[in-house]
Design a protein around this motif. Structure first.
Motif, PDB file in Angstrom:
ATOM      1  N   LEU A  92       0.828  -1.208   0.000  1.00  0.00           N
ATOM      2  CA  LEU A  92       0.000   0.000   0.000  1.00  0.00           C
ATOM      3  C   LEU A  92       0.862   1.257   0.000  1.00  0.00           C
ATOM      4  O   LEU A  92       0.558   2.233  -0.701  1.00  0.00           O
ATOM      5  CB  LEU A  92      -0.931  -0.008   1.216  1.00  0.00           C
ATOM      6  CG  LEU A  92      -1.957  -1.140   1.276  1.00  0.00           C
ATOM      7  CD1 LEU A  92      -2.809  -1.024   2.533  1.00  0.00           C
ATOM      8  CD2 LEU A  92      -2.849  -1.136   0.035  1.00  0.00           C
ATOM      9  N   ILE A  93       1.941   1.248   0.779  1.00  0.00           N
ATOM     10  CA  ILE A  93       2.835   2.409   0.791  1.00  0.00           C
ATOM     11  C   ILE A  93       3.520   2.558  -0.561  1.00  0.00           C
ATOM     12  O   ILE A  93       3.720   3.674  -1.058  1.00  0.00           O
ATOM     13  CB  ILE A  93       3.874   2.289   1.923  1.00  0.00           C
ATOM     14  CG1 ILE A  93       3.171   2.233   3.286  1.00  0.00           C
ATOM     15  CG2 ILE A  93       4.839   3.463   1.900  1.00  0.00           C
ATOM     16  CD1 ILE A  93       2.316   3.442   3.583  1.00  0.00           C
ATOM     17  N   SER A  94       3.869   1.448  -1.183  1.00  0.00           N
ATOM     18  CA  SER A  94       4.521   1.496  -2.493  1.00  0.00           C
ATOM     19  C   SER A  94       3.620   2.159  -3.526  1.00  0.00           C
ATOM     20  O   SER A  94       4.060   3.016  -4.305  1.00  0.00           O
ATOM     21  CB  SER A  94       4.901   0.082  -2.945  1.00  0.00           C
ATOM     22  OG  SER A  94       5.654   0.110  -4.140  1.00  0.00           O
ATOM     23  N   ILE A  95       2.355   1.793  -3.524  1.00  0.00           N
ATOM     24  CA  ILE A  95       1.455   2.392  -4.514  1.00  0.00           C
ATOM     25  C   ILE A  95       1.151   3.838  -4.155  1.00  0.00           C
ATOM     26  O   ILE A  95       0.883   4.674  -5.029  1.00  0.00           O
ATOM     27  CB  ILE A  95       0.169   1.551  -4.674  1.00  0.00           C
ATOM     28  CG1 ILE A  95      -0.437   1.809  -6.051  1.00  0.00           C
ATOM     29  CG2 ILE A  95      -0.840   1.831  -3.586  1.00  0.00           C
ATOM     30  CD1 ILE A  95      -1.486   0.809  -6.449  1.00  0.00           C
ATOM     31  N   ASN A  96       1.221   4.174  -2.855  1.00  0.00           N
ATOM     32  CA  ASN A  96       1.106   5.578  -2.457  1.00  0.00           C
ATOM     33  C   ASN A  96       2.258   6.392  -3.032  1.00  0.00           C
ATOM     34  O   ASN A  96       2.053   7.503  -3.534  1.00  0.00           O
ATOM     35  CB  ASN A  96       1.103   5.692  -0.931  1.00  0.00           C
ATOM     36  CG  ASN A  96      -0.292   5.693  -0.346  1.00  0.00           C
ATOM     37  OD1 ASN A  96      -0.891   6.742  -0.162  1.00  0.00           O
ATOM     38  ND2 ASN A  96      -0.806   4.507  -0.060  1.00  0.00           N
ATOM     39  N   LEU A  97       3.477   5.848  -2.944  1.00  0.00           N
ATOM     40  CA  LEU A  97       4.634   6.540  -3.511  1.00  0.00           C
ATOM     41  C   LEU A  97       4.478   6.723  -5.013  1.00  0.00           C
ATOM     42  O   LEU A  97       4.814   7.782  -5.566  1.00  0.00           O
ATOM     43  CB  LEU A  97       5.913   5.761  -3.208  1.00  0.00           C
ATOM     44  CG  LEU A  97       6.409   5.773  -1.760  1.00  0.00           C
ATOM     45  CD1 LEU A  97       7.613   4.851  -1.604  1.00  0.00           C
ATOM     46  CD2 LEU A  97       6.769   7.191  -1.328  1.00  0.00           C
ATOM     47  N   ALA A  98       3.988   5.684  -5.693  1.00  0.00           N
ATOM     48  CA  ALA A  98       3.777   5.789  -7.140  1.00  0.00           C
ATOM     49  C   ALA A  98       2.770   6.878  -7.451  1.00  0.00           C
ATOM     50  O   ALA A  98       3.000   7.733  -8.323  1.00  0.00           O
ATOM     51  CB  ALA A  98       3.307   4.442  -7.688  1.00  0.00           C
ATOM     52  N   PHE A  99       1.659   6.881  -6.731  1.00  0.00           N
ATOM     53  CA  PHE A  99       0.591   7.851  -6.995  1.00  0.00           C
ATOM     54  C   PHE A  99       1.048   9.282  -6.730  1.00  0.00           C
ATOM     55  O   PHE A  99       0.857  10.176  -7.562  1.00  0.00           O
ATOM     56  CB  PHE A  99      -0.620   7.516  -6.124  1.00  0.00           C
ATOM     57  CG  PHE A  99      -1.738   8.521  -6.223  1.00  0.00           C
ATOM     58  CD1 PHE A  99      -2.592   8.525  -7.315  1.00  0.00           C
ATOM     59  CD2 PHE A  99      -1.921   9.469  -5.232  1.00  0.00           C
ATOM     60  CE1 PHE A  99      -3.613   9.462  -7.414  1.00  0.00           C
ATOM     61  CE2 PHE A  99      -2.937  10.399  -5.320  1.00  0.00           C
ATOM     62  CZ  PHE A  99      -3.787  10.397  -6.411  1.00  0.00           C
ATOM     63  N   ILE A 100       1.671   9.497  -5.578  1.00  0.00           N
ATOM     64  CA  ILE A 100       2.108  10.851  -5.221  1.00  0.00           C
ATOM     65  C   ILE A 100       3.128  11.376  -6.219  1.00  0.00           C
ATOM     66  O   ILE A 100       3.070  12.530  -6.646  1.00  0.00           O
ATOM     67  CB  ILE A 100       2.673  10.860  -3.787  1.00  0.00           C
ATOM     68  CG1 ILE A 100       1.536  10.634  -2.784  1.00  0.00           C
ATOM     69  CG2 ILE A 100       3.386  12.175  -3.486  1.00  0.00           C
ATOM     70  CD1 ILE A 100       2.008  10.385  -1.369  1.00  0.00           C
ATOM     71  N   ASN A 101       4.060  10.513  -6.620  1.00  0.00           N
ATOM     72  CA  ASN A 101       5.099  10.963  -7.548  1.00  0.00           C
ATOM     73  C   ASN A 101       4.567  11.223  -8.952  1.00  0.00           C
ATOM     74  O   ASN A 101       5.214  11.921  -9.731  1.00  0.00           O
ATOM     75  CB  ASN A 101       6.232   9.940  -7.599  1.00  0.00           C
ATOM     76  CG  ASN A 101       7.263  10.172  -6.517  1.00  0.00           C
ATOM     77  OD1 ASN A 101       8.108  11.051  -6.644  1.00  0.00           O
ATOM     78  ND2 ASN A 101       7.181   9.403  -5.442  1.00  0.00           N
ATOM     79  N   LEU A 102       3.412  10.678  -9.282  1.00  0.00           N
ATOM     80  CA  LEU A 102       2.828  10.920 -10.602  1.00  0.00           C
ATOM     81  C   LEU A 102       1.966  12.180 -10.643  1.00  0.00           C
ATOM     82  O   LEU A 102       1.533  12.586 -11.724  1.00  0.00           O
ATOM     83  CB  LEU A 102       1.995   9.707 -11.041  1.00  0.00           C
ATOM     84  CG  LEU A 102       2.798   8.489 -11.495  1.00  0.00           C
ATOM     85  CD1 LEU A 102       1.877   7.301 -11.728  1.00  0.00           C
ATOM     86  CD2 LEU A 102       3.607   8.795 -12.740  1.00  0.00           C
ATOM     87  N   LEU A 103       1.717  12.799  -9.479  1.00  0.00           N
ATOM     88  CA  LEU A 103       0.943  14.038  -9.488  1.00  0.00           C
ATOM     89  C   LEU A 103       1.711  15.114 -10.253  1.00  0.00           C
ATOM     90  O   LEU A 103       2.927  15.246 -10.103  1.00  0.00           O
ATOM     91  CB  LEU A 103       0.679  14.497  -8.044  1.00  0.00           C
ATOM     92  CG  LEU A 103      -0.232  13.601  -7.198  1.00  0.00           C
ATOM     93  CD1 LEU A 103      -0.313  14.125  -5.767  1.00  0.00           C
ATOM     94  CD2 LEU A 103      -1.626  13.516  -7.807  1.00  0.00           C
ATOM     95  N   PRO A 104       1.025  15.907 -11.067  1.00  0.00           N
ATOM     96  CA  PRO A 104       1.721  16.914 -11.898  1.00  0.00           C
ATOM     97  C   PRO A 104       2.145  18.149 -11.098  1.00  0.00           C
ATOM     98  O   PRO A 104       1.788  19.276 -11.433  1.00  0.00           O
ATOM     99  CB  PRO A 104       0.668  17.248 -12.954  1.00  0.00           C
ATOM    100  CG  PRO A 104      -0.634  17.026 -12.261  1.00  0.00           C
ATOM    101  CD  PRO A 104      -0.422  15.855 -11.336  1.00  0.00           C
TER     102      PRO A 104
END
Length: 459
Positions: free
Chosen positions: A389-401
């Protein structure tokens, strides 16, 4: 209530979660950069002063830095926030210049930046796929078998026997999907599509709001449908199940225990738990016949409403059926689960912006550390699931423009693709400074939010 883990356990678990996830994220950037011939000057886990490190034969400085809240790969020529060429590049030889980041084509730079969050996403997929492939998939039909007192579903007109097939237009694959979807919409009115007597009926239901507390005392506000959705079908067995030893089979429908009728699977614990050490008479329907089977109830341990362990009777039956999953299907389910988690994150953030959820529900590094320690005490499966869950949080946050994050760089590249030339260096630098300031302000806010929720501060 289960006691919280100690400070040393919490710190160790936090580093054990965040360290590998940051390493994997930065390795994504590094490996794709190497694939395209970009030289890495530094690879750091953490920010700030170097604690330890070494330089490899390619000239990359691998280091561990003092602030373990992230990391970075510094590619050759990447010496300013906008990754634009600097005056010193003129002194580079053609071979050295070819190894700089900004000398690469736009599509290669974009893939290098995208590789970090994509690696985190793929790690999450791999973890979920591994669980599906190893343990299988629990399939539980979303058939309403009963209602709780004051049930909003019953008040809205849903009936026993209705099978929920969609919520707000999103198809449901079973009771687990329904519970997960409902939890995100406390107090909201959603259209429920149910299958009733061979036809589909849509019923609007206003969900109740319930505060849920786990064994560590963490509270969450969730939506409540007020239904029991698990038919009393034997879907599997736990360990050395006394029910399996007595002759119950997967697919049996439990009708009664000691003569007391069972409408839903949720009725079974109340009938079995007080009978530890005794035999109970279990009536089941199998292939059109009703059979009565005596089952010896064994003693087990479960948490009570306050999270304290209590001794109860158990017969070792599992709701729903356990479906074995082939490797390719496990990967597909891993992707599906990962995107559902990301969708839930988007929903939660949207609700904070619309005021449906409090900003106090945002968590930062302190809360991640707190939850890391708690999940660590629950065993490796819970801990690895939390890491996913933390890994996908990192992916999501880093993809924010947001300028300064990977998604911000990708937004610059999209603009460059449309304009056929990069944005001005000064414009990019000011945008990145603004983005970094916003990220730092958010970090300060969520950290204060985390601290305020701790018991020592009255949270």
């Amino acid at each position: 209530m289960t006691g919280s883990p100690g400070l040393l356990t919490t710190i160790f678990a936090f580093l054990l979660v965040l360290g590998p996830l940051v390493l994997i994220h930065e390795l994504g950037h590094y490996l794709v950069g190497r694939l395209f011939g970009v030289k890495a000057d530094a690879f750091s886990i953490g920010f700030g002063k170097e604690l330890a490190g070494w330089t490899d034969r390619r000239g990359t400085r691998w280091k561990l830095s003092v602030l373990p809240l992230g990391g970075y790969v510094q590619f050759a020529g990447d010496m300013n926030p906008s990754s634009a060429p600097s005056a010193s590049d003129a002194r580079l030889s053609p071979q050295e210049r070819a190894q700089t980041f900004h000398a690469k084509p736009l599509w290669q730079r974009a893939l290098i930046v995208l590789a970090g969050p994509m690696t985190n996403l793929l790690l999450c997929v791999a973890i979920f796929a591994g669980f599906y492939g190893t343990y299988g998939r629990v399939v539980a039909d979303a058939e309403i078998s009963g209602f709780e007192a004051g049930s909003p579903a019953q008040a809205a007109g849903l009936r026993i026997g209705d099978r929920i097939v969609a919520i707000d237009g999103e198809r449901m694959d079973g009771a687990i999907d329904v519970a997960g979807r409902v939890a995100y919409f406390p107090g909201k009115t959603l259209p429920f599509a149910v299958e009733r007597q061979g036809r589909e009926v849509v019923v609007p239901v206003t969900l109740a709001t319930r505060e849920m507390s786990d064994q560590f005392g963490n509270k969450a506000r969730i939506g409540d449908l007020g239904v029991r959705m698990t038919p009393p079908l034997v879907g599997g067995f736990y360990g050395d199940s006394p029910a399996e030893a007595a002759g119950l089979r997967i697919g049996d429908r439990i009708l009664s225990v000691n003569g007391r009728p069972v409408a839903g699977f949720e009725d079974i614990p109340a009938l079995v738990q007080p009978q530890a050490g005794h035999a109970v008479s279990v009536a089941v329907r199998r292939d059109g016949q009703v059979l009565t089977i005596p089952v010896r109830v064994t003693e087990g341990t479960v948490p009570d409403a306050q999270g304290k362990p209590q001794k109860v009777g158990q017969i070792g039956v599992r709701a729903g059926r356990l479906e074995r999953v082939a490797p390719l299907r496990a990967v597909a389910l891993g992707f599906d689960q990962s995107f559902k988690v990301m969708g839930d994150m988007v929903t939660g953030i949207g609700q904070i912006f619309t005021g449906d959820r409090s900003v106090r529900e945002l968590g930062g590094p302190v809360k991640i550390a707190q939850y890391s320690g708690q999940q660590f005490t629950l065993g490796w499966e819970a801990f690895v699931s939390f890491a996913a869950l933390i890994s996908i949080n990192l992916a999501f946050i880093n993809l924010l423009p947001i300028p300064g994050l990977d998604g911000g760089h990708l937004a610059f590249y999209a603009a460059e693709l449309v304009r056929r030339r990069p944005l001005g260096v000064r414009s990019q630098e000011w945008a990145i400074r603004t983005g970094v300031a916003l990220v730092l302000a958010l970090m300060v806010f969520v950290t204060v939010n985390d601290l305020a929720s701790l018991p020592i501060f009255g949270g």
